[in-house]
Design a protein around this motif. Structure first.
Motif, short mmCIF file in Angstrom:
data_model
loop_
_atom_site.label_atom_id
_atom_site.label_comp_id
_atom_site.label_asym_id
_atom_site.label_seq_id
_atom_site.Cartn_x
_atom_site.Cartn_y
_atom_site.Cartn_z
N ALA A 1 0.84 -1.20 0.00
CA ALA A 1 0.00 0.00 0.00
C ALA A 1 0.87 1.24 0.00
N THR A 2 0.38 2.27 -0.64
CA THR A 2 1.08 3.55 -0.65
C THR A 2 0.91 4.22 0.71
N PRO A 3 1.74 5.22 1.02
CA PRO A 3 1.56 5.96 2.27
C PRO A 3 0.16 6.56 2.40
N ALA A 4 -0.41 7.05 1.29
CA ALA A 4 -1.76 7.62 1.34
C ALA A 4 -2.79 6.55 1.71
N ALA A 5 -2.64 5.35 1.16
CA ALA A 5 -3.57 4.27 1.48
C ALA A 5 -3.42 3.85 2.94
N LEU A 6 -2.17 3.77 3.41
CA LEU A 6 -1.95 3.40 4.81
C LEU A 6 -2.55 4.44 5.77
N ALA A 7 -2.45 5.71 5.41
CA ALA A 7 -3.05 6.76 6.24
C ALA A 7 -4.57 6.62 6.29
N ASP B 1 -3.67 2.04 -3.58
CA ASP B 1 -3.49 3.48 -3.52
C ASP B 1 -4.84 4.12 -3.21
N VAL B 2 -4.84 5.43 -3.07
CA VAL B 2 -6.06 6.20 -2.81
C VAL B 2 -6.12 7.33 -3.82
N VAL B 3 -7.31 7.55 -4.37
CA VAL B 3 -7.53 8.67 -5.28
C VAL B 3 -8.84 9.36 -4.88
N PRO B 4 -9.00 10.63 -5.27
CA PRO B 4 -10.26 11.31 -4.99
C PRO B 4 -11.39 10.65 -5.77
N GLY B 5 -12.57 10.66 -5.18
CA GLY B 5 -13.73 10.12 -5.87
C GLY B 5 -14.60 9.31 -4.94
N PHE B 6 -15.73 8.90 -5.46
CA PHE B 6 -16.67 8.08 -4.71
C PHE B 6 -16.74 6.74 -5.42
N GLY B 7 -15.98 5.80 -4.91
CA GLY B 7 -15.86 4.51 -5.55
C GLY B 7 -16.90 3.52 -5.07
N ALA B 8 -16.42 2.43 -4.54
CA ALA B 8 -17.26 1.31 -4.14
C ALA B 8 -18.24 1.71 -3.04
N ALA B 9 -19.51 1.63 -3.34
CA ALA B 9 -20.54 2.04 -2.38
C ALA B 9 -20.53 1.17 -1.13
N PHE B 10 -20.07 -0.07 -1.23
CA PHE B 10 -20.08 -0.97 -0.08
C PHE B 10 -18.83 -0.83 0.77
N SER B 11 -17.82 -0.13 0.26
CA SER B 11 -16.54 -0.02 0.94
C SER B 11 -16.56 1.15 1.93
N LEU B 12 -15.88 0.98 3.07
CA LEU B 12 -15.93 1.97 4.14
C LEU B 12 -15.50 3.37 3.73
N GLY C 1 -15.98 4.84 0.88
CA GLY C 1 -16.86 5.40 -0.14
C GLY C 1 -17.47 6.75 0.18
N PRO C 2 -18.07 6.93 1.35
CA PRO C 2 -18.73 8.21 1.64
C PRO C 2 -17.76 9.37 1.89
N GLY C 3 -16.47 9.12 2.05
CA GLY C 3 -15.53 10.15 2.44
C GLY C 3 -14.89 10.93 1.31
N GLY C 4 -15.28 10.68 0.07
CA GLY C 4 -14.70 11.43 -1.04
C GLY C 4 -13.37 10.89 -1.53
N LEU C 5 -12.97 9.74 -1.02
CA LEU C 5 -11.76 9.06 -1.48
C LEU C 5 -12.11 7.64 -1.82
N GLN C 6 -11.31 7.03 -2.67
CA GLN C 6 -11.53 5.62 -2.97
C GLN C 6 -10.20 4.90 -3.08
N PHE C 7 -10.20 3.65 -2.64
CA PHE C 7 -9.04 2.81 -2.83
C PHE C 7 -8.97 2.41 -4.30
N LEU C 8 -7.77 2.26 -4.80
CA LEU C 8 -7.54 1.91 -6.19
C LEU C 8 -6.41 0.89 -6.24
N THR C 9 -6.57 -0.14 -7.06
CA THR C 9 -5.52 -1.14 -7.23
C THR C 9 -4.67 -0.80 -8.43
#
Length: 132
Positions: free
Chosen positions: A17-23, A92-103, A105-113
């Motif tokens: 995981a990137t530092p952003a994802a770990l945070a 990694d983490v990028v801005p956006g609203f990704g997976a609706a079921f993922s924790l 999701g509502p925060g304006g960030l999404q995990f990305l592989t």
């Protein structure tokens, strides 16, 4: 029979995981307690790494644990693993609203592989240690 890697070689991590994802993982753990990841196979949410409170998603006997990121276990289906086993997943983490079921999701960030193909030497090490 499993073998040990050749002298001087280490077993490559299959998920990192990137530092952003770990945070973000640390933030989610502070809010929700222990979490877990499952690499989605593309049904409802595309191919997204999905984060759940630990134990919320039932892991099947054929699911593969790739490792841990931020003290959170990371799984994917055995069928999907056959396609990804020669690559290292980099979460990694990028801005956006990704997976609706993922924790996240509502925060304006999404995990990305993201991924990179293992070198021939890394693949051999993964083979002799029984990881692929």
């Amino acid at each position: 029979m499993l073998q040990t890697p050749q002298r001087g070689s280490t077993i490559p991590e299959q998920v990192t995981a990137t530092p952003a994802a770990l945070a973000l993982i640390a933030e989610l753990q502070a809010e929700h307690g222990p979490v877990m990841f499952y690499q989605s196979g593309g049904c409802c949410e595309g191919s997204a790494p999905m984060c759940f409170p630990e134990g919320e998603m039932r892991i099947g006997s054929r699911d593969v644990k790739l490792g841990e990121i931020g003290d959170a276990p990371f799984y994917m289906s055995a069928q999907q693993f056959t396609y990804w086993k020669h690559t290292q997943l980099v979460i990694d983490v990028v801005p956006g609203f990704g997976a609706a079921f993922s924790l996240e999701g509502p925060g304006g960030l999404q995990f990305l592989t993201r991924s990179r193909v293992f070198t021939d030497a890394e693949i051999e090490t993964l083979r002799v240690t029984g990881r692929i």
